[in-house]
Design a protein around this motif. Structure first.
Motif, PDB file in Angstrom:
ATOM      1  N   SER A  23      24.979  22.038 126.108  1.00 39.72           N
ATOM      2  CA  SER A  23      24.004  21.736 125.062  1.00 39.72           C
ATOM      3  C   SER A  23      24.161  22.695 123.889  1.00 39.72           C
ATOM      4  CB  SER A  23      22.608  21.819 125.663  1.00 39.72           C
ATOM      5  OG  SER A  23      21.648  21.948 124.685  1.00 39.72           O
ATOM      6  N   ARG A  27      25.102  20.552 120.447  1.00 38.77           N
ATOM      7  CA  ARG A  27      24.012  20.259 119.527  1.00 38.77           C
ATOM      8  C   ARG A  27      24.271  20.898 118.165  1.00 38.77           C
ATOM      9  NH1 ARG A  27      21.791  16.317 122.253  1.00 38.77           N
ATOM     10  NH2 ARG A  27      20.968  16.938 124.255  1.00 38.77           N
ATOM     11  N   ASP A  32      17.848  23.944 117.985  1.00 38.72           N
ATOM     12  CA  ASP A  32      18.406  23.432 119.235  1.00 38.72           C
ATOM     13  C   ASP A  32      19.217  24.493 119.951  1.00 38.72           C
ATOM     14  OD1 ASP A  32      17.905  20.773 120.108  1.00 38.72           O
ATOM     15  OD2 ASP A  32      18.642  20.109 118.166  1.00 38.72           O
TER      16      ASP A  32
ATOM     17  N   ARG B  36      12.888  17.503 123.592  1.00 38.69           N
ATOM     18  CA  ARG B  36      13.830  18.348 124.316  1.00 38.69           C
ATOM     19  C   ARG B  36      13.230  19.717 124.608  1.00 38.69           C
ATOM     20  NH1 ARG B  36      18.217  18.375 120.581  1.00 38.69           N
ATOM     21  NH2 ARG B  36      18.341  16.137 120.805  1.00 38.69           N
TER      22      ARG B  36
END
Lengths: 89, 116
Positions: A23, A27, A32, B36
């Protein structure tokens, strides 16, 4: 029973950390990536606690606490930088 | 070590590992930043509590005295995770990240964006 449960939890944590790394890598966008890094910090502290459990020693507890603390401080510092463009005004 | 104690510790450790894994899976699978953000904070905190209480029981049994070390990390995580999540949400709104179309309460986020 613990002799196979602890390695199984080790494998789960390693898989979780690999997902966090994926991730972090894929991302786009700063929030993030900071979120992925924060999760990586918490998971690595869990991994160190589990290692201390595996070795049956209390030596690694301080390391885990220190990593959790550094994770929180660095996340808040980077968020402050993203919000204001400066950490301490 | 009796079997029932080993069973309790194993269940706590396995539950903790499962919830941490689910938190990271949510981080990979969720559609936008605001959803998320939920998985790795809530699920991972619960997973850490399971893991840490299992570690507390096991190390207390091994040393013969009640050790509260692991509880320190657990309480620290419980206090700091909402703070860092709040800061992350504010910075995400500040960066005007995209959200899913059917997100509820969009007008509050827009009002926040107009103020900043």
């Amino acid at each position: 029973m613990l002799s196979w449960v602890i390695p199984l939890v080790f494998a789960m944590l390693c898989l979780a950390m690999l997902m966090n790394l994926w991730s972090l890598h894929t991302r786009s966008g700063l929030p993030d990536r900071v979120l992925a890094l924060d999760t990586l910090y918490i998971n690595s502290s869990a991994l160190i606690i589990l290692f201390g459990l595996w070795k049956a020693t209390e030596l690694y507890f301080e390391a885990a606490l220190l990593i959790a603390l550094l994770g929180f401080v660095s996340t808040v510092a980077v968020c402050k930088y993203m919000l204001r463009g400066d950490i301490i005004e | 070590m009796p079997f029932w104690f080993e069973l309790i510790v194993s269940l706590l450790l396995l539950g903790g590992g499962t919830f941490i894994l689910l938190g990271s899976l949510g981080l990979v699978r969720m559609p936008d930043f605001y959803t998320r953000m939920h998985a790795p904070t809530k699920a991972t905190t619960l997973g850490m509590w399971g893991l840490l209480i299992g570690a507390l029981l096991l190390s207390s049994w091994n040393s013969g005295v009640l050790s509260m070390n692991q509880l320190l990390i657990a309480v620290f995580l419980l206090l700091t995770t909402p703070v860092s999540t709040h800061m992350l949400a504010k910075s995400a709104l500040h960066h005007r990240l995209e959200w899913e179309e059917n997100t509820q309460g969009q007008e509050h986020a827009k009002r926040f964006m107009d103020d900043h």
